[in-house]
Design a protein around this motif. Structure first.
Motif, PDB file in Angstrom:
ATOM      1  N   GLN A 241      38.820 -38.912  96.099  1.00 35.03           N
ATOM      2  CA  GLN A 241      38.778 -40.134  95.353  1.00 35.03           C
ATOM      3  C   GLN A 241      38.637 -40.012  93.758  1.00 35.03           C
ATOM      4  O   GLN A 241      39.546 -40.577  93.014  1.00 35.03           O
ATOM      5  N   VAL A 242      37.845 -39.115  93.507  1.00 36.76           N
ATOM      6  CA  VAL A 242      37.699 -38.530  91.836  1.00 36.76           C
ATOM      7  C   VAL A 242      38.994 -37.895  91.802  1.00 36.76           C
ATOM      8  O   VAL A 242      39.786 -38.317  90.658  1.00 36.76           O
ATOM      9  N   THR A 243      39.513 -37.059  92.427  1.00 39.88           N
ATOM     10  CA  THR A 243      41.012 -36.517  91.974  1.00 39.88           C
ATOM     11  C   THR A 243      42.108 -37.419  91.967  1.00 39.88           C
ATOM     12  O   THR A 243      42.957 -37.471  91.053  1.00 39.88           O
ATOM     13  N   LEU A 244      41.861 -38.210  93.063  1.00 38.78           N
ATOM     14  CA  LEU A 244      43.104 -39.660  92.992  1.00 38.78           C
ATOM     15  C   LEU A 244      43.046 -40.335  91.697  1.00 38.78           C
ATOM     16  O   LEU A 244      44.166 -40.300  91.306  1.00 38.78           O
ATOM     17  N   GLY A 245      41.735 -40.563  91.150  1.00 40.45           N
ATOM     18  CA  GLY A 245      41.727 -41.243  90.043  1.00 40.45           C
ATOM     19  C   GLY A 245      42.443 -40.620  88.986  1.00 40.45           C
ATOM     20  O   GLY A 245      43.398 -40.929  88.120  1.00 40.45           O
ATOM     21  N   ALA A 246      42.077 -39.271  88.717  1.00 40.30           N
ATOM     22  CA  ALA A 246      42.744 -38.299  87.815  1.00 40.30           C
ATOM     23  C   ALA A 246      44.302 -38.176  87.974  1.00 40.30           C
ATOM     24  O   ALA A 246      45.109 -38.617  86.905  1.00 40.30           O
ATOM     25  N   PHE A 411      37.514 -32.834  79.826  1.00 39.44           N
ATOM     26  CA  PHE A 411      37.613 -31.464  80.019  1.00 39.44           C
ATOM     27  C   PHE A 411      38.938 -30.820  79.656  1.00 39.44           C
ATOM     28  O   PHE A 411      39.218 -29.638  80.024  1.00 39.44           O
ATOM     29  N   GLY A 412      39.924 -31.685  79.380  1.00 49.17           N
ATOM     30  CA  GLY A 412      41.162 -31.034  78.872  1.00 49.17           C
ATOM     31  C   GLY A 412      42.105 -31.301  79.924  1.00 49.17           C
ATOM     32  O   GLY A 412      43.140 -31.676  79.664  1.00 49.17           O
ATOM     33  N   SER A 413      41.850 -30.501  81.265  1.00 45.40           N
ATOM     34  CA  SER A 413      42.895 -30.611  82.350  1.00 45.40           C
ATOM     35  C   SER A 413      42.010 -30.874  83.554  1.00 45.40           C
ATOM     36  O   SER A 413      41.015 -30.501  83.637  1.00 45.40           O
ATOM     37  N   PHE A 414      43.032 -30.861  84.616  1.00 47.37           N
ATOM     38  CA  PHE A 414      42.378 -30.937  85.959  1.00 47.37           C
ATOM     39  C   PHE A 414      43.189 -30.574  86.959  1.00 47.37           C
ATOM     40  O   PHE A 414      44.617 -30.269  86.551  1.00 47.37           O
ATOM     41  N   ASN A 415      43.198 -30.122  88.285  1.00 54.22           N
ATOM     42  CA  ASN A 415      44.199 -29.771  89.059  1.00 54.22           C
ATOM     43  C   ASN A 415      43.650 -30.609  90.512  1.00 54.22           C
ATOM     44  O   ASN A 415      42.569 -30.879  90.527  1.00 54.22           O
TER      45      ASN A 415
END
Lengths: 491, 328, 354
Positions: A241-246, A411-415
């Motif tokens: 769910q966290v990733t989904l938000g991003a 944090f700049g970026s995510f994957n």
């Protein structure tokens, strides 16, 4: 050291000197540019195997353009690069291991020659998931402090940029957001173990980063804990769910072309909808059937696998940036973080206070706590537990999404694996704070955030999350109910 | 038609593949944890990775095959003790959280530069460095053998010898677990699964039994890790959480608390998974790319796990009355 | 010999309960109270053990903390606090060997908590207690059970997905096959397993559960589960059995046989301590009654006298202290509600089976 406080500049000098003594001149460099800011071909994010960056800096830490260097691994691999003024030059290397960066002195501008006696080549060790930097210092005046005690050009070790050091550097150079490269994905090179000597200022800086991380983590773990409190379910899909938000924020900004604020709102709305849909479509019917919680937990694992691959299908395996412009550093109380980070922390604090207010002052919030304490009793007093649980699910996914977005931005970026990484830290946080207790998640998250960032100072950065989990296991040994949890009958 | 046969052959090959055996063995261990004792071990991949490292590092250090195998078992045992002692006195979900965390810690340690000298960091240990002792044990003649549509070299990484050894080990483990679970010892485990307080009230040291079960299942997991890496390199990132979740899917598909559930589950799971992916690649190859097929496949695994647990929690072989989940 | 013996058990007729015991014998019991009356009426002639115990205890003064001639369990200064609330605070208590001692008290009196403390399922904030001359304070539940003090639970803990026989065999103490190193070598424990099975079947037959030995315990009715739990406890060869509300939730038809079984335990020389809400059951089978209220022991004595103790009446009844404790109307409404629910549940289960 504390006596230096009033003179911040002096403090920074001292810090820089301390770092220089430890032979890490690379702290003066800017963090590597990421995909969206550097011209293609020379940029690299270490989500492949590893990157090697070449830095040629003048006395004022400005980048020297046009310098040529060759990166070789002693065997077949050999790449020639030319530095540019507006970004760090880095290349992706095929395997981790040792590389030699050879600078061509002839390519340097006439006004910035390599100092006498300085080596023209630097050996670096490229490490998976991080960027190894080779920094050359050129030009007149390079002997000037703070680099005096260090060789004019030194070797760098992998991921050399200490959190504090990097941040100190970015305070003086035009640089990217401090300590943001790689996001929270797999060992961002924010810290370094070879850098044992650390100062109070560094600790202070790490406490700042720790608070940032802790607050953003808290935003996600409060939802996890609310669901656990009201339904007894450990939701393994919460990380996704966290990733989904991003991911949704990224898609709305970069694919649908929405402005950032609208993109964030769209992502939050969509994630709230997933919470509603999940509860209506899966959890409520299963609760009705009286499915045991253990069984539900494995259902969440299935959901987590499915969501993870679904997200990968849409955003791929790359590191992504929600905000592509360069972050602007901002120093408050001696802590340098990007402006976005400060804003994110502000939003997190407001939201957490809001949740606290909601839980204690509103009727539904109080009902939620009642359901957490004793569902049967709550039902008997006229509260509809199903309604409460529905609201809790929506809140949980919404705040998870917000946490993902804020982490992605600050944090700049995510994957795609962002949530996977965070999930364990969230579990650690709520267990530490006390499973199912309202404020346990907050306290636990901040502690975990601090542990993660401070451990950077003493252990390799690729093990920083491990430190949090080790702490979790140790706490379970001493105080299984968590810090704020009530003691229940065990064993 | 030829395409169709190729897909079928690939699915058939998965039935006997060494990694299928490895997952079966890991699921047998997990079955002892979850199916018989009710322990929520969410870190079986950690046991597997430790076993693989133990075997690989010991072999590279010059240990003979059997000693290396014992090192792998010892690694799993120590890990189980470390995890079990603090958590087995607590409520079940603590074990889940601690095991999943500890498995990740093992992976992070493995891929970290600190231990690179021994673990090879993120790129891992190459197959050639730790497999010679295993290949030397082979009694098969040189050359290749074809059985029906399946053809492999006799001795080597992806060989008949690897398959023979892997499935032989699975059979031994089945026999061992069969003996264990029909004994009074196994009865105590099942009692603990049902209600540990009741068993405690009858004078049994519940903690000791849970620890024994965790150690034995973990040691089986470590052996499974060895099987898993025999045909390939030891790379920490391929043995992460997804692996644990696949082991769970395998176990629940076949049926927890049944003897043959893990084996049937593993064979079925991997041949269907292969069938699905190759089928989709052949059928949808023009529409979506190869990576997307993998991702779609992964998604379907997740959905399958959800549906399985919701609609048939006892799995294929399980007894409806003796559900895999506690009805409390 | 019957009538006069029976009266010694039922005690002297109390003011409000004028019904002479024995009148309900021929009727089918419809409530727990009637079932108890019936049980009392049909009770087998007093055993030698019962008489012995009655004789021993007849010299004991009915006051709190009184020493017993032959105490098997001695409790000293046990306290358990939950936050600010003191759930149990027992200064001194002794339990007579070979007797049936009832532990009664209103809801929340700390009876079950005391049970949990004594059997090692909870740890006290302070206190000492001896069982059979040895201190067992601080020991684990398993160690207490191995020492010979076995308990049952208020909410029955039948092991649902084990068969009735497996439930019984599990309780066999010191079974070599339960040791891991021997477990996979069946020949090392086959003989003991056979002996245990024989013993289990014998006990099951006594509890009329032998026909169900291969059924999953989860398929039994509530009362049968209580029986199974008691049978399972017997399997451990205990010296003392602690029963936590053995009658709760049991079909009235089964109450009678349950009471008989409890008495039989005493007659075999075991000590029984039981928590119960059903006053009729308490009056009819117990040799000694200990009353708790708000965590403390407020009274103890023989059943026929303790029920009239002013402290007991106050603790239980508040305003209604002119009513008798054995009266049906005073049965805890919660118990009645549970009984009804259980009854209904059982009928439904049976209907489903058809």
């Amino acid at each position: 050291m504390t006596a230096d406080r009033p003179h911040r500049r002096l403090a920074w000098r001292r810090l820089l000197t301390a770092l220089a003594v430890a032979a890490v001149p690379a702290m003066l460099t800017a963090p590597p540019a990421t995909a969206d800011t550097a011209p293609p071909g020379t940029d690299c994010t270490p989500d492949g195997v590893a990157c090697v960056a070449v830095l040629v800096l003048d006395a004022d830490n400005g980048r020297v353009p046009g310098a040529q260097a060759t990166i070789t691994d002693g065997a077949d691999f050999s790449v020639e690069v030319t530095t540019s003024a507006d970004a760090v030059t880095s290349v992706e290397v095929p395997t981790s291991g040792g590389y030699t960066v050879e600078l061509d002195p002839a390519s340097l501008p006439a006004d910035a020659p390599l100092p006498e006696g300085a080596p023209t080549s630097i050996d670096v060790t490229a490490q998976t998931g991080s960027t190894a930097r080779a920094a050359f210092r050129v030009g007149a005046g390079v002997q000037a402090p703070p680099a005096t005690s260090a060789p004019p050009s030194g070797t760098t070790t992998p991921g050399t940029e200490t959190g504090a050091g990097g941040e100190a550097g970015s305070g003086t150079t035009a640089g990217g957001e401090p300590g943001t490269d790689g996001g929270v994905v797999d060992a961002p090179p924010e810290g370094d173990a070879s850098q044992r000597a650390f100062s109070l200022a560094q600790v202070w800086q790490q406490i700042g980063s720790g608070l940032r991380f802790g607050l953003l983590l808290a935003l996600a773990s409060i939802g996890l804990n609310l669901v656990f409190g009201t339904t007894g379910l450990s939701n393994f899909a919460h990380g996704e769910q966290v990733t989904l938000g991003a991911a949704l924020a990224f898609i709305s900004v970069h694919v649908w072309g929405l402005p950032l604020w609208l993109g964030i709102l769209a992502s939050l709305a969509l994630c709230a909808a997933t919470g509603f849909a999940q509860d209506a479509g899966i959890w409520r019917p299963l609760r009705r059937r009286g499915t045991p919680v253990m069984q539900l937990m494995i259902v969440t694992i299935g959901l987590s696998i499915a969501l993870q691959f679904l997200i990968q299908m849409f955003i791929g395996g790359r590191s992504l940036r929600i905000v592509s412009s360069n972050p602007v550093p901002l120093r408050i109380a001696g802590i340098t973080l990007s402006e976005a980070s400060w804003v994110a922390m502000g939003i997190a604090v407001v939201c957490i206070l809001g949740i606290a207010w909601w839980l204690t002052r509103t009727r539904i919030g109080r009902a939620t706590r009642a359901v957490s304490d004793n569902p049967a009793l709550a039902a008997a007093t006229g509260i509809d537990p199903d309604k409460i649980v529905r609201i809790v699910w929506i809140m949980s996914t919404t705040f998870a999404a917000l946490s993902g977005i804020l982490v992605g931005i600050s944090f700049g970026s995510f994957n795609w694996s962002l949530g996977m990484q965070l999930l364990l830290l969230m579990f650690a946080a709520v267990t530490l704070g006390g499973l199912g207790t309202a404020y346990g998640a907050l306290v636990g998250s901040i502690l975990i955030g601090l542990v993660v960032e401070l451990s950077n100072l003493v252990i390799p950065s690729d093990l920083r999350y491990a430190s949090a989990l080790v702490i979790l296991i140790l706490v379970l040994l001493v105080r299984p109910q968590g810090l704020l949890g009530r003691r229940e009958r065990i064993g | 038609m030829e395409e169709f046969l190729r897909i079928l052959t690939q699915a058939l090959a998965e039935l006997v593949a060494p990694s299928t055996a490895a997952y079966a063995l890991a699921a047998i261990g997990l079955n002892l944890h979850f199916g018989y004792t009710g322990l929520l071990n969410m870190g079986q991949a950690g046991f597997m990775l430790l076993g693989a490292y133990g075997f690989g590092i010991a072999t590279i250090a010059g240990a003979p095959f059997l000693v290396a195998l014992l090192v792998a078992i010892a690694a799993g045992t120590v890990f189980a003790l470390l995890l079990g002692i603090p958590t087995l006195k607590l409520r079940g979900d603590y074990l889940a959280i601690v095991t999943i965390s500890a498995a990740e810690i093992i992976r992070w340690l493995g891929r970290s530069t600190v231990f690179q000298e021994w673990t090879g960091g993120a790129s891992g240990l190459l197959g050639n460095s730790f497999k010679h002792t295993f290949h030397e044990l082979s009694f098969l003649p040189d050359g290749r053998t074809a059985v029906g549509p399946l053809e492999y070299i006799n001795t080597g990484s992806d060989s008949w010898w690897t398959r023979l050894f892997a499935w032989g080990l699975v059979l031994l483990a089945l026999l061992f677990v069969w003996l264990l679970t029909r004994s009074p010892w196994g009865r105590v485990l099942k009692g603990i699964r049902e209600d540990e307080d009741a068993v405690r009230a009858l004078g049994k040291n519940v903690f000791a039994y849970k620890l024994q079960a965790l150690v034995i299942g973990g040691a089986l997991g470590s052996l499974a890790g060895v099987l898993y890496v025999l045909p390939r390199a030891i790379t920490p990132d391929s043995m992460g959480r997804t692996m644990t979740f696949f082991v769970w899917t395998v176990l629940l598909l076949g049926g927890a608390a049944t003897l043959f559930g893990p084996v049937l589950g593993s064979m079925l799971f991997f041949s269907l998974y292969m069938l699905m992916r190759t089928g989709m690649r052949a059928g949808l190859g023009d529409v979506i790319g190869g990576t997307q097929v993998e991702q779609l496949g992964g998604m379907l695994v997740g959905v399958t796990l959800m549906l399985l647990v919701i609609f048939r929690p006892q799995g294929i072989l399980g007894n409806k009355r003796e559900l895999a989940f506690n009805v409390r | 010999m019957s009538a006069d013996e029976t009266t010694t058990v039922t005690g002297a007729p109390t003011p409000a309960d004028g019904t002479p015991s024995g009148t309900t014998v021929q009727e089918t019991p419809t409530t727990a109270a009637e079932a108890v009356e019936a049980a009392a009426a049909q009770a087998a002639p007093e055993s030698a053990e019962a008489k012995q115990v009655a004789r021993d205890l007849s010299f004991v003064e009915g006051r709190v903390g009184v020493p017993k001639p032959d105490a098997i369990l001695t409790v000293d200064g046990v306290q358990r606090r939950f936050g600010g609330m003191t759930a149990v605070d027992v200064d001194h208590l002794e339990v007579q060997r070979g007797a049936i001692t009832a532990l009664i008290g209103p809801n929340g009196a700390g009876k079950t908590t005391l049970f949990n403390l004594l059997t090692g399922f909870d740890q006290p904030n302070q206190g000492q207690w001896q069982f059979d001359g040895r201190s067992i304070a601080g020991k684990s539940g398993a160690a207490v059970a191995r020492a010979g003090m076995v308990r049952t639970f208020q909410l029955t803990k039948a092991l649902n997905r084990l068969t009735v026989l497996q439930n019984m065999l599990l309780a066999q103490p010191k079974h070599p096959g339960e040791r891991f190193w021997l477990s996979w070598l069946p020949f090392t424990w086959a003989a003991q397993e056979r002996a245990a099975t024989e013993k289990a079947l014998e006990i099951l037959a006594r509890f009329k559960l032998d026909t169900k030995k291969d059924d999953f315990a989860g398929s039994l009715s509530g009362g049968q589960r209580k029986l199974l739990e008691m049978a399972r406890a017997l399997m451990t060869d205990p010296t003392m059995i602690m029963l936590d509300e053995p009658m709760a939730g049991v079909n009235p038809a089964l109450v009678q046989s349950l009471l008989g079984h409890v008495q039989a335990l005493r007659d075999e020389g075991m000590t029984v301590l039981f928590v119960e809400h059903d006053m009729h059951a308490v009056r009819h089978i117990s040799d000694w009654v200990v009353v708790m209220a708000e965590g403390r022991v407020v009274a103890e004595g023989p059943p026929e006298t303790v029920m009239q103790d002013q402290a007991v009446v106050d603790a239980y009844l508040g305003a209604h202290h002119d009513t008798d404790l054995g009266d049906d109307s005073l049965l805890d409404p919660a118990v009645l509600a549970r009984l009804e629910a259980e009854d209904k549940g059982q009928t439904e289960r049976e209907e489903r089976k058809r």
